[in-house]
Structure formats: structure tokens, C-alpha cells
Design an enzyme around this catalytic site. Structure first.
Site, PDB file in Angstrom:
ATOM      1  N   LYS A 157       0.821  -1.212   0.000  1.00 58.74           N
ATOM      2  CA  LYS A 157       0.000   0.000   0.000  1.00 58.74           C
ATOM      3  C   LYS A 157       0.851   1.257   0.000  1.00 58.74           C
ATOM      4  CE  LYS A 157      -4.479  -1.438   1.768  1.00 58.74           C
ATOM      5  NZ  LYS A 157      -5.541  -1.175   2.733  1.00 58.74           N
ATOM      6  N   LYS A 216     -13.203  -4.458  -5.828  1.00 62.70           N
ATOM      7  CA  LYS A 216     -13.994  -3.230  -5.952  1.00 62.70           C
ATOM      8  C   LYS A 216     -13.193  -2.133  -6.632  1.00 62.70           C
ATOM      9  CE  LYS A 216     -12.576  -2.382  -1.337  1.00 62.70           C
ATOM     10  NZ  LYS A 216     -12.894  -2.896  -0.041  1.00 62.70           N
ATOM     11  N   LYS A 243      -7.713 -10.918  -9.119  1.00 62.58           N
ATOM     12  CA  LYS A 243      -8.786 -11.051  -8.125  1.00 62.58           C
ATOM     13  C   LYS A 243      -9.970 -10.145  -8.460  1.00 62.58           C
ATOM     14  CE  LYS A 243      -8.826 -10.811  -3.311  1.00 62.58           C
ATOM     15  NZ  LYS A 243      -8.264 -10.733  -1.977  1.00 62.58           N
TER      16      LYS A 243
HETATM   17  P1  AMP Z   1     -11.921  -6.237   0.670  1.00 62.30           P
HETATM   18  O1  AMP Z   1     -13.055  -5.970  -0.254  1.00 62.30           O
HETATM   19  O2  AMP Z   1     -10.640  -6.472  -0.064  1.00 62.30           O
HETATM   20  O3  AMP Z   1     -11.808  -5.269   1.808  1.00 62.30           O
HETATM   21  O4  AMP Z   1     -12.213  -7.634   1.348  1.00 62.30           O
HETATM   22  C1  AMP Z   1     -13.254  -7.869   2.256  1.00 62.30           C
HETATM   23  C2  AMP Z   1     -13.367  -9.349   2.501  1.00 62.30           C
HETATM   24  O5  AMP Z   1     -13.766 -10.013   1.303  1.00 62.30           O
HETATM   25  C3  AMP Z   1     -12.049 -10.007   2.921  1.00 62.30           C
HETATM   26  O6  AMP Z   1     -12.336 -11.028   3.864  1.00 62.30           O
HETATM   27  C4  AMP Z   1     -11.515 -10.607   1.653  1.00 62.30           C
HETATM   28  O7  AMP Z   1     -10.705 -11.738   1.875  1.00 62.30           O
HETATM   29  C5  AMP Z   1     -12.799 -10.967   0.896  1.00 62.30           C
HETATM   30  N1  AMP Z   1     -12.581 -10.826  -0.558  1.00 62.30           N
HETATM   31  C6  AMP Z   1     -12.370  -9.676  -1.243  1.00 62.30           C
HETATM   32  N2  AMP Z   1     -12.223  -9.913  -2.573  1.00 62.30           N
HETATM   33  C7  AMP Z   1     -12.335 -11.259  -2.729  1.00 62.30           C
HETATM   34  C8  AMP Z   1     -12.285 -12.141  -3.848  1.00 62.30           C
HETATM   35  N3  AMP Z   1     -12.097 -11.695  -5.094  1.00 62.30           N
HETATM   36  N4  AMP Z   1     -12.434 -13.461  -3.624  1.00 62.30           N
HETATM   37  C9  AMP Z   1     -12.647 -13.931  -2.392  1.00 62.30           C
HETATM   38  N5  AMP Z   1     -12.720 -13.165  -1.289  1.00 62.30           N
HETATM   39  C10 AMP Z   1     -12.564 -11.849  -1.439  1.00 62.30           C
END
Ligand code: AMP
Ligand code: TRP
Length: 336
Positions: free
Chosen positions: A115, A201, A198
Site C-alpha cells: 500500500k 472493488k 482477483k
Molecule cells: P476487501 O473488499 O478487499 O476489503 O475484502 C473484504 C473481505 O472479502 C475479505 O475477507 C476478503 O478476503 C474478501 N474478498 C475480497 N475480494 C475477494 C475475492 N475476489 N475473492 C474472495 N474473497 C474476497
């Protein structure tokens, strides 16, 4: 050795659209856990501000996330759901942990390195100290288990290191050594435009992800346009090795249908993508449609969600107060 009663804590950042990756990788697992365990789920707004957040957006996204969690099946009666800043004890304990954790430990955190990039001198102190706050989130409730994605395992190891050093330094077993809970299926949902990235968002293309608020037509359109390869679907999991898009779409199908990847592959062996995508869309709509509809319904009444979060906040403050008292007593803070 003290045994600590099982308690689950997890946190999620209120920063932007909830998508299928969040649902399959995190939220759905949380919903399952609350049946068997005492669970606390927190929207970590204090973590979110380690990078700039527009205040009105942060408030909106916190509400939206809460609505998403409730719509996905988090039961706000049995499970504690709140936003982090409502309980000042997270930050109180984080300060103590800032004085327990070593610079060298935090310097090794790969998420910080990613980051901060080359601009280390210019990132917030909060971004650096973030893992100590995360440890405090967990340990202020003496949580024993934390469901997280792979990317958070290092932070959880740091949480154990902090707990262990605190216990050793003061010669009292105040904190448990918290274990991660990593779920096997669909922990990584990939982008619909590129099976090697991946689903996220932050991807500029909305076609890369299925948002929980997408309606039926939008879900259908996104799967129709999802990247594939020219071959038909394989008959075995081994043949998915160099076919990231097929692998991802079958993985999504398996997760949504509660099948193993082997079972999903067997179901569509030799099929054309067009037929498979039709069935995938129907399945996705049947699972996500009701969640999106409920989410939109909840978002139309902010007062209702706010009241749920306020109740959650009050309950968690009652849980953390004795832990903070114990910690303050342990470190020698005078509390006349
Ligand atoms: P984030 O949106 O990156 O803050 O992630 C929030 C939660 O969603 C965390 O527990 C991540 O591990 C899960 N997560 C985010 N993106 C993915 C993805 N593409 N596949 C699986 N889990 C995800
Ligand atoms: N750092 C986590 C993430 O970015 C969010 C988080 C904050 C968290 N505090 C937590 C997760 C405590 C689990 C437990 O996804």
C-alpha cells in the site's frame, strides 16, 4: 494454561461496493459461523481512514455494508454487528499494543509495503500502525478465532505475537493466541474480465465483478460478457490448470451451488460455455437476487440500520470494558 471460551471476531472495511468475491470469500462464511459460535462482526471505519476517505462516502458505505451483511444473513439479534468507531476500546487497546509491537515487526508487513509503495514518507502513521489496531479489534474481546482471507494471515500472526509478548512481558495470561479460520471453497473469486486477477472493488471495469446490488439483467449481461476460452468445458479438474477463466466460472458455480469443484466440472463436462453461462446466471440470480433486493430495501431506511448498529455498539462496549480494565491494571495505569 488458561483456556479461553470460543469467540469469533472478524472485520471488514467499509470501502466501496460489495461484490461476489466478498460474498463467497467472506460474508457467506460468517453467516454459517453464527449458527454455531458466539460471533462479533465489525465494520472497521477506523481502519478505512488510514487512507483518505470522503466523510459523506464513508458514512454511506458503512451503512451500505451493514445492509449487505444483514441481507446476506447476518442475524443482528444473535450476532453483534457494529462499526468500530462506536467502541473506543479498540483504539484504547491499540495504543497499548503500539507500545508492545516492535518497529521491525510492522516493517515486515507485506500489505503495508504494497500500500505504501515507493511513497513511504508520505503515507499516514495510521497505515503503518494498522496491524496493531487490528490486533486490538480481536483481542479487546479475547476472540479465539478469526475468519479471514489468505491476505490477512500475516496480520493474524502479528496478533499472536503481540498477545504472546504482552502476556510474557507482564507475566499474566491476559490474551488468547488467536487462530485464523481459512475457508477452503472459493476463497479467491477472480475477475470476470481476467481469470488471473482477483475480483475487486477497485477494478475500473464494472464488468469485472458482480455487485450484490446488481439486478437480474445486469448479472446476466456480466456473465454473458465474461471472458472465456475457445474450448468446451473440460471433463476433469486437472484440465482447468491453464484455463483461468473456465476455472473461475466453474469455481463460482460450485460455490453458489454448494458443490465441490469436481462435482461442478462433472456436471458440465463437454458443454459449450453458452449453455453453462445460462445455468450459472440462473443460479447466481437465485442466490444473489433476494440478497440484493433485501439490501436495497434496508438501505431505503437508514434509521433502521443505524439503530441496529447503535445496539451492537452498546453491547460490545459492555464486553470490552472489563478487558480494558484488566489491561490497564496489568500495565500499571492508576485508576483511582
Ligand atoms: P476487501 O473488499 O478487499 O476489503 O475484502 C473484504 C473481505 O472479502 C475479505 O475477507 C476478503 O478476503 C474478501 N474478498 C475480497 N475480494 C475477494 C475475492 N475476489 N475473492 C474472495 N474473497 C474476497
Ligand atoms: N484488515 C482486514 C482487511 O483489510 C480488516 C480487519 C480489521 C480485520 N480488523 C480486523 C479482519 C480484525 C479480521 C479481524 O480485510
Amino acid at each position: 494454561m488458561t483456556t479461553f471460551p470460543n469467540r469469533i471476531f472478524s472485520g471488514i472495511q467499509p470501502s466501496g461496493n460489495l461484490h461476489l468475491g466478498n460474498y463467497l470469500g467472506a460474508m457467506r462464511n460468517w453467516v454459517k459461523l453464527q449458527r454455531d459460535y458466539d460471533c462479533i462482526f465489525c465494520m472497521v471505519d477506523q481502519h478505512a481512514i488510514t487512507v483518505w476517505q470522503d466523510p459523506a462516502e464513508l458514512r454511506r458505505q458503512t451503512r451500505e455494508l451493514a445492509c449487505g451483511m444483514i441481507a446476506a444473513g447476518i442475524d443482528p439479534e444473535g450476532t453483534l454487528l457494529f462499526n468500530q468507531s462506536q467502541n473506543p476500546d479498540h483504539a484504547n487497546l491499540a495504543w497499548v499494543f503500539n507500545c508492545v509491537a516492535r518497529m521491525g515487526w510492522l516493517n515486515r508487513m507485506t500489505q503495508f509495503k504494497e500500500k505504501a509503495g515507493k511513497d513511504r514518507e508520505n503515507v499516514s502513521v495510521g497505515l503503518f500502525a494498522y496491524p496493531a489496531l487490528m490486533a486490538a479489534d480481536i483481542l479487546v474481546y479475547k476472540a479465539t478465532h478469526v475468519p479471514v482471507g489468505e491476505d490477512q494471515k500475516q496480520h493474524l500472526e502479528l496478533t499472536r505475537d503481540i498477545a504472546q509478548k504482552f502476556n510474557n512481558d507482564f507475566g499474566r495470561e491476559v490474551f488468547p493466541l488467536t487462530e485464523p479460520l481459512i475457508f477452503g471453497t472459493a476463497t479467491r473469486v477472480m475477475s470476470l474480465r481476467d481469470g488471473t486477477k482477483k475480483m475487486s472493488k477497485s477494478d475500473p471495469s464494472d464488468y469485472s465483478r458482480i455487485n450484490l446490488t446488481d439486478d437480474v439483467d445486469r448479472i446476466a449481461e456480466k456473465f454473458r460478457k465474461a471472458k472465456t476460452d475457445p474450448m468446451e468445458l473440460p471433463a476433469s479438474v486437472e484440465e482447468l490448470k491453464d484455463r483461468p477463466e473456465a476455472d473461475n466460472l466453474l469455481g463460482i458455480y460450485a460455490a453458489l451451488a454448494d458443490l465441490t469443484l469436481e462435482e461442478a466440472v462433472a456436471r458440465f463436462a463437454g458443454a459449450q460455455f453458452s449453455k453453462f453461462k445460462g445455468e450459472l446466471t440462473d443460479l447466481a440470480v437465485s442466490v444473489l437476487g433476494p440478497i440484493g433486493a433485501e439490501m436495497n430495501r434496508l438501505m431505503a431506511d437508514p434509521g433502521h440500520v443505524d439503530a441496529i448498529l447503535a445496539r451492537g455498539g452498546e453491547k460490545v462496549r459492555a464486553l470490552s470494558a472489563p478487558v480494558i480494565a484488566e489491561v490497564y491494571d496489568t500495565v500499571g495505569f492508576l485508576r483511582p
